[in-house]
Motif scaffolding. Structure first.
Motif, PDB file in Angstrom:
ATOM      1  N   THR A   4    -103.326   7.105   4.254  1.00 15.93           N
ATOM      2  CA  THR A   4    -104.308   6.962   4.930  1.00 15.93           C
ATOM      3  C   THR A   4    -104.617   6.067   6.128  1.00 15.93           C
ATOM      4  N   ILE A   5    -105.451   5.975   6.887  1.00 17.38           N
ATOM      5  CA  ILE A   5    -105.330   5.093   8.048  1.00 17.38           C
ATOM      6  C   ILE A   5    -105.543   3.581   7.560  1.00 17.38           C
ATOM      7  N   THR A   6    -104.711   2.886   8.209  1.00 21.62           N
ATOM      8  CA  THR A   6    -104.890   1.361   8.085  1.00 21.62           C
ATOM      9  C   THR A   6    -105.687   0.654   9.124  1.00 21.62           C
ATOM     10  N   TYR A   7    -106.542  -0.001   8.695  1.00 16.39           N
ATOM     11  CA  TYR A   7    -107.475  -0.781   9.717  1.00 16.39           C
ATOM     12  C   TYR A   7    -107.132  -2.224   9.786  1.00 16.39           C
ATOM     13  N   LEU A   8    -106.621  -2.897  10.746  1.00 18.78           N
ATOM     14  CA  LEU A   8    -106.262  -4.374  11.130  1.00 18.78           C
ATOM     15  C   LEU A   8    -106.960  -4.849  12.187  1.00 18.78           C
ATOM     16  N   PRO A  15     -97.636  -3.781  17.776  1.00 19.18           N
ATOM     17  CA  PRO A  15     -97.860  -3.376  16.218  1.00 19.18           C
ATOM     18  C   PRO A  15     -96.997  -3.868  15.240  1.00 19.18           C
ATOM     19  N   ARG A  16     -97.762  -4.008  14.136  1.00 24.93           N
ATOM     20  CA  ARG A  16     -97.025  -4.527  12.918  1.00 24.93           C
ATOM     21  C   ARG A  16     -96.105  -3.766  12.108  1.00 24.93           C
ATOM     22  N   GLY A  17     -95.145  -4.270  11.473  1.00 23.47           N
ATOM     23  CA  GLY A  17     -94.378  -3.370  10.541  1.00 23.47           C
ATOM     24  C   GLY A  17     -93.027  -3.192  10.940  1.00 23.47           C
ATOM     25  N   LYS A  18     -92.265  -2.653  10.223  1.00 21.97           N
ATOM     26  CA  LYS A  18     -90.737  -2.348  10.274  1.00 21.97           C
ATOM     27  C   LYS A  18     -90.601  -0.952  10.891  1.00 21.97           C
ATOM     28  N   GLY A  19     -89.298  -0.805  11.321  1.00 19.86           N
ATOM     29  CA  GLY A  19     -88.793   0.716  11.890  1.00 19.86           C
ATOM     30  C   GLY A  19     -89.428   1.211  13.180  1.00 19.86           C
ATOM     31  N   SER A 121     -94.044   5.166  12.667  1.00 20.79           N
ATOM     32  CA  SER A 121     -95.429   5.142  12.248  1.00 20.79           C
ATOM     33  C   SER A 121     -96.099   5.116  13.697  1.00 20.79           C
ATOM     34  N   VAL A 122     -97.409   5.266  13.510  1.00 19.26           N
ATOM     35  CA  VAL A 122     -98.174   5.491  14.945  1.00 19.26           C
ATOM     36  C   VAL A 122     -99.484   4.187  14.816  1.00 19.26           C
ATOM     37  N   HIS A 123     -99.371   3.619  15.894  1.00 15.66           N
ATOM     38  CA  HIS A 123    -100.308   2.481  16.150  1.00 15.66           C
ATOM     39  C   HIS A 123    -101.196   2.552  17.296  1.00 15.66           C
ATOM     40  N   MET A 124    -102.617   2.370  17.035  1.00 16.49           N
ATOM     41  CA  MET A 124    -103.313   2.397  18.309  1.00 16.49           C
ATOM     42  C   MET A 124    -104.634   1.759  18.297  1.00 16.49           C
ATOM     43  N   VAL A 154    -100.399   5.458  10.161  1.00 19.53           N
ATOM     44  CA  VAL A 154    -101.248   5.274  11.356  1.00 19.53           C
ATOM     45  C   VAL A 154    -101.948   3.909  11.015  1.00 19.53           C
ATOM     46  N   THR A 155    -101.873   2.923  11.945  1.00 18.96           N
ATOM     47  CA  THR A 155    -102.596   1.922  11.737  1.00 18.96           C
ATOM     48  C   THR A 155    -103.293   1.748  13.078  1.00 18.96           C
ATOM     49  N   VAL A 156    -104.672   1.364  12.927  1.00 17.53           N
ATOM     50  CA  VAL A 156    -105.787   1.314  14.070  1.00 17.53           C
ATOM     51  C   VAL A 156    -106.222  -0.160  14.025  1.00 17.53           C
ATOM     52  N   TYR A 157    -105.983  -0.797  15.343  1.00 14.69           N
ATOM     53  CA  TYR A 157    -106.361  -2.012  15.482  1.00 14.69           C
ATOM     54  C   TYR A 157    -107.551  -2.469  16.138  1.00 14.69           C
ATOM     55  N   ASP A 158    -108.436  -3.392  15.536  1.00 14.28           N
ATOM     56  CA  ASP A 158    -109.281  -3.676  16.243  1.00 14.28           C
ATOM     57  C   ASP A 158    -109.425  -5.090  16.770  1.00 14.28           C
ATOM     58  N   HIS A 159    -109.441  -5.242  18.117  1.00 15.44           N
ATOM     59  CA  HIS A 159    -109.182  -6.737  18.585  1.00 15.44           C
ATOM     60  C   HIS A 159    -110.257  -7.616  18.420  1.00 15.44           C
ATOM     61  N   GLY A 160    -109.687  -8.783  17.951  1.00 16.37           N
ATOM     62  CA  GLY A 160    -110.606  -9.700  17.495  1.00 16.37           C
ATOM     63  C   GLY A 160    -109.881 -10.706  16.600  1.00 16.37           C
TER      64      GLY A 160
END
Length: 160
Positions: A4-8, A15-19, A121-124, A154-160
Motif C-alpha cells: 500500500t502507499i505510505t504517506y509521510l 527519502p526515508r528507509g533502507k536499501g 522502493s519508490v519515493h515521490m 511507494v512512499t508519498v511525501y507531503d511537504h510540511g
C-alpha cells in the motif's frame, strides 16, 4: 504481494528507509526545468537536470516523449526517475492543465521493472498535482496499479 502507499510528512528529496531508492517525479515535454519540485532536486544534485536537458536536446535520437522514463543515478543507492507526464507548461494564457494521466501511467509502467531490477522502493511528492494541475484521485490509482500492486513499496511525501 501487493503493497500500500505510505504517506509521510517530509521532503521527497530525502527519502526515508533502507536499501535502494528511486525518487520519481513528473517533467514536461518542452525541456523546461525551473519550477516546482525540480528546484528542490537541483539543490541536492546537478545530475537529474543535466541528464534531462541532454535527453531533451538529443530527442531526435532517443525516446524523449510523453510517457518516457529516464533513470539518473545520484548516489550509489539512489536514483531520480525523470518521467515525462506533462504536455507543455501552464502559462497565463493557457486553458486546461498540462498533466497527461496516460503519460504518467506509461512512465510508471516503465518504472516498475526498473525498480524491481534495482530492488528499490519508490519515493515521490504528489506527482502531477502541483504545477501540472492534476488531481490526486486520478493519479493515486495509477501508482497503485503500476507499482504497489506489483509489490513495489511507494512512499508519498507531503511537504510540511
Amino acid at each position: 504481494m501487493a503493497e500500500t502507499i505510505t504517506y509521510l510528512r517530509g521532503d521527497a528529496t530525502a527519502p526515508r528507509g533502507k536499501g535502494p531508492r528511486v525518487i520519481a517525479h513528473v517533467c514536461n515535454d518542452l525541456g523546461g526545468w525551473g519550477k516546482g519540485f525540480v528546484l528542490a532536486l537541483s539543490r541536492r544534485w546537478p545530475e537529474p537536470e543535466a541528464a534531462y536537458r541532454r535527453w531533451h536536446r538529443e530527442r531526435s535520437r532517443n525516446d524523449f516523449a510523453l510517457g518516457a522514463l529516464q533513470l539518473v543515478q545520484v548516489t550509489p543507492h539512489l536514483w531520480v526517475a525523470n518521467m515525462i507526464g506533462q504536455r507543455g507548461t501552464r502559462t497565463a494564457r493557457s486553458t486546461g492543465v498540462p498533466v497527461r494521466y496516460e503519460a504518467i501511467d506509461a512512465a510508471l509502467a516503465r518504472l516498475a521493472p526498473e525498480a524491481r531490477r534495482l530492488g528499490a522502493s519508490v519515493h515521490m511528492p504528489r506527482i502531477g498535482c502541483g504545477l501540472a494541475g492534476g488531481k490526486w484521485e486520478r493519479i493515486e490509482p495509477l501508482i497503485t496499479a503500476r507499482l504497489t500492486d506489483q509489490g513495489i513499496p511507494v512512499t508519498v511525501y507531503d511537504h510540511g
